[in-house]
Design a protein around this motif. Structure first.
Motif, PDB file in Angstrom:
ATOM      1  N   THR A 177      22.364  -6.497  17.958  1.00  0.00           N
ATOM      2  CA  THR A 177      21.781  -6.727  19.031  1.00  0.00           C
ATOM      3  C   THR A 177      20.173  -7.014  18.998  1.00  0.00           C
ATOM      4  O   THR A 177      19.283  -7.709  19.565  1.00  0.00           O
ATOM      5  CB  THR A 177      22.571  -5.562  20.803  1.00  0.00           C
ATOM      6  N   VAL A 178      19.222  -6.110  19.090  1.00  0.00           N
ATOM      7  CA  VAL A 178      17.802  -5.869  18.349  1.00  0.00           C
ATOM      8  C   VAL A 178      17.644  -6.971  17.350  1.00  0.00           C
ATOM      9  O   VAL A 178      16.663  -8.041  18.075  1.00  0.00           O
ATOM     10  CB  VAL A 178      17.178  -4.531  17.452  1.00  0.00           C
ATOM     11  N   TRP A 179      18.214  -7.124  16.764  1.00  0.00           N
ATOM     12  CA  TRP A 179      17.875  -8.974  15.877  1.00  0.00           C
ATOM     13  C   TRP A 179      17.832  -9.665  16.088  1.00  0.00           C
ATOM     14  O   TRP A 179      17.387 -10.978  16.902  1.00  0.00           O
ATOM     15  CB  TRP A 179      18.470  -8.768  14.932  1.00  0.00           C
ATOM     16  N   ALA A 180      19.815 -10.050  17.436  1.00  0.00           N
ATOM     17  CA  ALA A 180      19.427 -11.655  18.462  1.00  0.00           C
ATOM     18  C   ALA A 180      18.899 -11.529  19.548  1.00  0.00           C
ATOM     19  O   ALA A 180      18.351 -12.653  19.883  1.00  0.00           O
ATOM     20  CB  ALA A 180      21.030 -11.114  18.881  1.00  0.00           C
ATOM     21  N   LEU A 181      17.935 -10.334  19.856  1.00  0.00           N
ATOM     22  CA  LEU A 181      17.023 -10.394  20.703  1.00  0.00           C
ATOM     23  C   LEU A 181      15.505 -11.240  20.786  1.00  0.00           C
ATOM     24  O   LEU A 181      15.578 -11.856  21.072  1.00  0.00           O
ATOM     25  CB  LEU A 181      16.493  -8.854  21.962  1.00  0.00           C
ATOM     26  N   LEU A 182      15.267 -10.023  19.626  1.00  0.00           N
ATOM     27  CA  LEU A 182      14.221 -11.329  18.402  1.00  0.00           C
ATOM     28  C   LEU A 182      14.773 -12.471  18.449  1.00  0.00           C
ATOM     29  O   LEU A 182      13.609 -13.283  19.152  1.00  0.00           O
ATOM     30  CB  LEU A 182      14.055 -10.297  17.627  1.00  0.00           C
ATOM     31  N   GLN A 183      15.503 -12.779  17.533  1.00  0.00           N
ATOM     32  CA  GLN A 183      15.596 -14.285  17.563  1.00  0.00           C
ATOM     33  C   GLN A 183      15.589 -15.241  19.147  1.00  0.00           C
ATOM     34  O   GLN A 183      15.064 -16.280  18.601  1.00  0.00           O
ATOM     35  CB  GLN A 183      17.408 -14.265  17.250  1.00  0.00           C
ATOM     36  N   ALA A 184      15.754 -14.831  20.081  1.00  0.00           N
ATOM     37  CA  ALA A 184      16.129 -15.227  21.139  1.00  0.00           C
ATOM     38  C   ALA A 184      14.813 -15.825  21.920  1.00  0.00           C
ATOM     39  O   ALA A 184      14.358 -16.648  22.492  1.00  0.00           O
ATOM     40  CB  ALA A 184      17.559 -14.418  21.940  1.00  0.00           C
ATOM     41  N   VAL A 185      14.133 -14.076  21.566  1.00  0.00           N
ATOM     42  CA  VAL A 185      12.717 -14.933  22.177  1.00  0.00           C
ATOM     43  C   VAL A 185      11.541 -15.626  21.365  1.00  0.00           C
ATOM     44  O   VAL A 185      10.902 -16.348  21.893  1.00  0.00           O
ATOM     45  CB  VAL A 185      11.911 -13.417  22.393  1.00  0.00           C
ATOM     46  N   ASN A 186      11.757 -15.503  19.880  1.00  0.00           N
ATOM     47  CA  ASN A 186      11.496 -16.565  19.353  1.00  0.00           C
ATOM     48  C   ASN A 186      11.994 -18.162  20.001  1.00  0.00           C
ATOM     49  O   ASN A 186      11.248 -18.865  19.762  1.00  0.00           O
ATOM     50  CB  ASN A 186      11.513 -16.667  17.616  1.00  0.00           C
ATOM     51  N   LEU A 187      13.393 -17.858  19.950  1.00  0.00           N
ATOM     52  CA  LEU A 187      13.474 -18.879  20.317  1.00  0.00           C
ATOM     53  C   LEU A 187      12.876 -19.550  22.133  1.00  0.00           C
ATOM     54  O   LEU A 187      12.674 -20.592  22.635  1.00  0.00           O
ATOM     55  CB  LEU A 187      15.182 -19.634  20.260  1.00  0.00           C
ATOM     56  N   LEU A 188      13.012 -18.624  22.724  1.00  0.00           N
ATOM     57  CA  LEU A 188      12.343 -19.272  24.129  1.00  0.00           C
ATOM     58  C   LEU A 188      10.849 -19.502  24.126  1.00  0.00           C
ATOM     59  O   LEU A 188       9.793 -20.212  24.662  1.00  0.00           O
ATOM     60  CB  LEU A 188      11.825 -17.917  24.716  1.00  0.00           C
ATOM     61  N   ASP A 189      10.169 -18.673  23.190  1.00  0.00           N
ATOM     62  CA  ASP A 189       8.473 -19.132  23.030  1.00  0.00           C
ATOM     63  C   ASP A 189       8.170 -20.426  22.346  1.00  0.00           C
ATOM     64  O   ASP A 189       7.842 -21.334  22.630  1.00  0.00           O
ATOM     65  CB  ASP A 189       7.967 -18.489  21.568  1.00  0.00           C
ATOM     66  N   ALA A 190       9.243 -21.175  21.369  1.00  0.00           N
ATOM     67  CA  ALA A 190       9.619 -22.765  21.391  1.00  0.00           C
ATOM     68  C   ALA A 190      10.109 -23.865  22.267  1.00  0.00           C
ATOM     69  O   ALA A 190      10.876 -24.528  21.723  1.00  0.00           O
ATOM     70  CB  ALA A 190      10.034 -22.339  19.744  1.00  0.00           C
ATOM     71  N   ALA A 191      10.521 -23.019  23.069  1.00  0.00           N
ATOM     72  CA  ALA A 191      11.738 -23.737  24.148  1.00  0.00           C
ATOM     73  C   ALA A 191      10.821 -25.083  24.830  1.00  0.00           C
ATOM     74  O   ALA A 191      11.375 -26.102  24.986  1.00  0.00           O
ATOM     75  CB  ALA A 191      12.707 -22.826  25.156  1.00  0.00           C
ATOM     76  N   ASP A 192       9.810 -25.062  24.738  1.00  0.00           N
ATOM     77  CA  ASP A 192       8.773 -26.372  25.392  1.00  0.00           C
ATOM     78  C   ASP A 192       9.444 -27.617  24.858  1.00  0.00           C
ATOM     79  O   ASP A 192       9.321 -27.996  23.812  1.00  0.00           O
ATOM     80  CB  ASP A 192       8.000 -26.370  25.855  1.00  0.00           C
ATOM     81  N   ASP A 193      10.393 -28.642  25.686  1.00  0.00           N
ATOM     82  CA  ASP A 193      10.428 -30.146  25.424  1.00  0.00           C
ATOM     83  C   ASP A 193      11.491 -29.753  24.482  1.00  0.00           C
ATOM     84  O   ASP A 193      11.694 -31.183  23.153  1.00  0.00           O
ATOM     85  CB  ASP A 193       9.251 -30.815  24.418  1.00  0.00           C
ATOM     86  N   LEU A 194      12.565 -29.005  24.255  1.00  0.00           N
ATOM     87  CA  LEU A 194      13.037 -28.878  23.029  1.00  0.00           C
ATOM     88  C   LEU A 194      14.833 -28.838  23.266  1.00  0.00           C
ATOM     89  O   LEU A 194      15.576 -29.058  23.112  1.00  0.00           O
ATOM     90  CB  LEU A 194      12.748 -28.118  21.985  1.00  0.00           C
TER      91      LEU A 194
END
Length: 614
Positions: free
Chosen positions: A127-144
């Motif tokens: 779950t820690v790793w999934a959280l980190l993958q999720a926040v990285n994707l949130l960081d790159a979410a604009d226009d995507l």
């Protein structure tokens, strides 16, 4: 045989933007070919450590799109994100999970193994790793991704955080790398939340770090270290903790992460031989991480001015996790994202100032433990590690089957440099079976190619010799080959390499194709992967051993043992030791050292000059 997990110095990996663009391009092509109709990007052979893997590759595709604008990537990102949100987010308690503090909370978490009740113990780090993958994707979410997916992903990421910090015991495996990763996830999540809510998460993350991780650090070799699976350091997870500390400092600016990372980095620098070889540490004594360590080793190599990137990692995972077929696996993909985002470059030159627990120059290294007994000696590409006699481990004089290396009182250390010579004098009081206190002085001198080890102690009775280590590996290119052969070494007295008799219980014969880690797990109290196998290694009664007899012509009241490690030379090793008004003078063919009387504070004096002067 070769050691399986030490395959090359990590700072040899290219770290320029073009190199990372090639890595991302390869990941993107593999992902586009693998994408299933339902949106999964999981490696088809993976069954465990799986809960974060598809989302990890999704985050890499998002990063690749921002760098290349490849028109094929947005649809793959949206479809694979939909798969994770639909099929890899669990809200019902996993049967058998023992660490819940809030049952039926309905909070999302990731599973280590997808089947209910199958090895649920791994759900917390997954779950820690999934959280980190999720926040990285949130960081790159604009226009995507669209607003609905963004909102759902943010809700899931927040749920992961609350499950980790409210619905379960925090850090249930006592693994600091997982715990610091959780803190990083909270710090990154906070930036995506409304200011008041984000501040609460940020404050909670900092309190967890200070109260649950930092406050529980353990000391080894003078350094306060985040604990890993029952010990202060682990060769696999320790450098991963360093990467999490680097990311925590990058995103928060909190100086505590830099201070703690500096301490861990200096400790790693002191452990590592010049070749990057290391040994020991709970759980995974000889397994090494690779891309998971790069961020921390690179970031802190620059901060402390040391070439800690010489760490010999498993370069099969040099850029990202891979399956047995070499195909990309999204596990831990957040580390590749952060490596690419970080602009720090490797520091590839050694520190020049002395370090208490290491003597290093050129191709010679001596690494010392807390007792200032060597753990690793490397010279001429050959590595020796501590040997054992009668279940006593280390380097030092042996008399009546008793190894004199454990201190009974204060250990004093003096460093000295003279031209191309670097030296360390270690003085320690020791007690044998006869309960007599003896003063042991061990002098280590290197010219960057060879190492002279001279040990002086009050005259011992009966048969005595210097246990000068156990030959363990030889460096061959980027690999380390196991060896049980006599290293390039010369002694002033008799020299022999001994092996345990065939069939000896709890013994380690270095000629056999087995590693220390394998032998340690055979004797460990816990099954493989849990507990501390170093405790198992401590039960080894005897090992292959390099034994050197006392040098001739020593003063009547002293035993002097002298060994030279390094490339074979034509000249024999000749050592003289005599008392003088300045102290005890040790002469070899290469240097003259004076071991002076202790100063007003009890610290030993050491002077050193090139050549055998009289």
């Amino acid at each position: 045989m070769y050691l399986p997990h030490q395959r090359g110095q990590l700072h040899d990996l290219a770290d320029d933007p073009a190199a990372y663009d090639r890595v991302l391009a390869d990941v993107a092509e593999q992902a586009l070919a693998r994408l299933t109709p339902d949106g999964s990007l999981e490696h088809p052979a993976v069954t465990d450590d799986i809960g974060d893997t598809s989302l990890g590759i999704t985050s890499l595709l998002a990063l690749a799109w921002h760098r290349t604008k490849d028109p094929r990537l947005p649809d793959a990102v949206r479809r694979s994100l939909a798969f994770h949100l639909r099929a890899r987010v669990y809200t019902e308690d996993n049967p058998g999970y023992p660490n819940l503090t809030m049952r039926k909370a309905g909070l999302p978490y990731a599973r280590y193994v997808l089947a209910p009740g199958a090895h649920p113990i791994g759900d917390w780090p997954s779950t820690v790793w999934a959280l980190l993958q999720a926040v990285n994707l949130l960081d790159a979410a604009d226009d995507l991704i669209d607003d609905d997916q963004h909102r759902e992903l943010l809700d899931v990421a927040g749920g992961y955080w609350h499950w980790l910090t409210e619905a379960t015991v925090f850090n249930p495996q006592d693994a600091a790398n997982q715990a610091i990763g959780c803190v990083v996830g909270g710090l990154m999540l906070a930036r995506h939340l409304p200011s008041e809510e984000g501040e609460l998460v940020r404050r909670r993350a900092m309190n967890l770090y200070l109260g649950e991780i930092r406050a529980r650090r353990l000391r080894d070799r003078g350094a306060p270290l985040p604990p890993e699976h029952g010990g202060a350091y682990d060769n696999n997870y320790g450098p991963i903790s360093l990467s999490f500390l680097a990311q925590a400092h990058r995103i928060s600016g909190e100086e505590v992460f830099a201070e703690d990372g500096d301490a861990l980095a200096r400790y790693i620098d002191a452990r590592l031989a010049g070749s990057g070889f290391d040994i020991g540490g709970p759980r995974y004594s000889e397994q090494h991480s690779a891309f998971e360590s790069v961020l921390g080793l690179r970031y802190f190599s620059r901060r402390i001015g040391a070439d800690i990137g010489r760490y010999a990692g498993d370069t099969r995972w040099g850029r990202h996790a891979v399956g047995a077929d070499g195909g990309v696996d999204g596990h831990f993909a957040f580390m590749l994202v952060w490596q690419i985002q970080d602009t720090t470059r490797w520091h590839r030159t050694p520190r020049t100032e002395p370090a208490c627990h290491q003597l290093r120059a050129g191709t010679v290294t001596v690494s010392f433990d807390d007792r200032m007994t060597p753990t690793v000696i490397e010279a001429g590409g050959s590595v020796l590690v501590a040997g054992a006699v009668e279940r006593q481990h280390g380097f030092g004089p042996v008399t009546d089957g008793f190894l004199l290396c454990r201190p009974m009182g204060a250990v004093r250390v003096r460093d000295h440099r003279s031209g191309d010579l670097a030296a360390k004098l270690v003085s320690k009081p020791v007690v044998g079976r006869d309960h007599v206190l003896r003063h042991l002085q061990s002098l280590y001198v290197t010219d960057g190619t060879r190492l002279w080890m001279t040990v002086v102690v009050e005259r011992l009775a009966g048969e005595r010799y210097l246990l000068a280590g156990m030959p363990y590996v030889v460096a061959e290119g980027d690999r380390f080959r196991r060896t049980g052969e006599l290293s390039p070494v010369t002694a002033a007295g008799d020299l022999r390499l001994t092996h345990p008799p065939a069939g000896s219980p709890d013994s380690f014969d270095a000629r056999h194709d087995v590693t220390q880690q394998q032998a340690a797990f055979e004797l460990a109290l816990d099954p493989r992967g849990y507990g501390n196998p170093d405790q198992g290694w401590s039960h080894i009664r005897t090992t292959t051993a390099l034994e050197a007899g006392p040098a001739p012509d020593a003063p009547e009241d002293l035993d002097v043992f002298a060994v030279r490690f390094g490339p074979e030379a034509t000249e024999p090793l000749s050592v003289t030791c005599e008392r003088s008004p300045e102290g005890l003078t040790v002469r070899t063919e290469a240097f003259t050292a004076v071991l002076g009387e202790p100063d007003a504070h009890g610290e030993p004096e050491l002077t050193l000059v090139r050549g055998a002067r009289r």
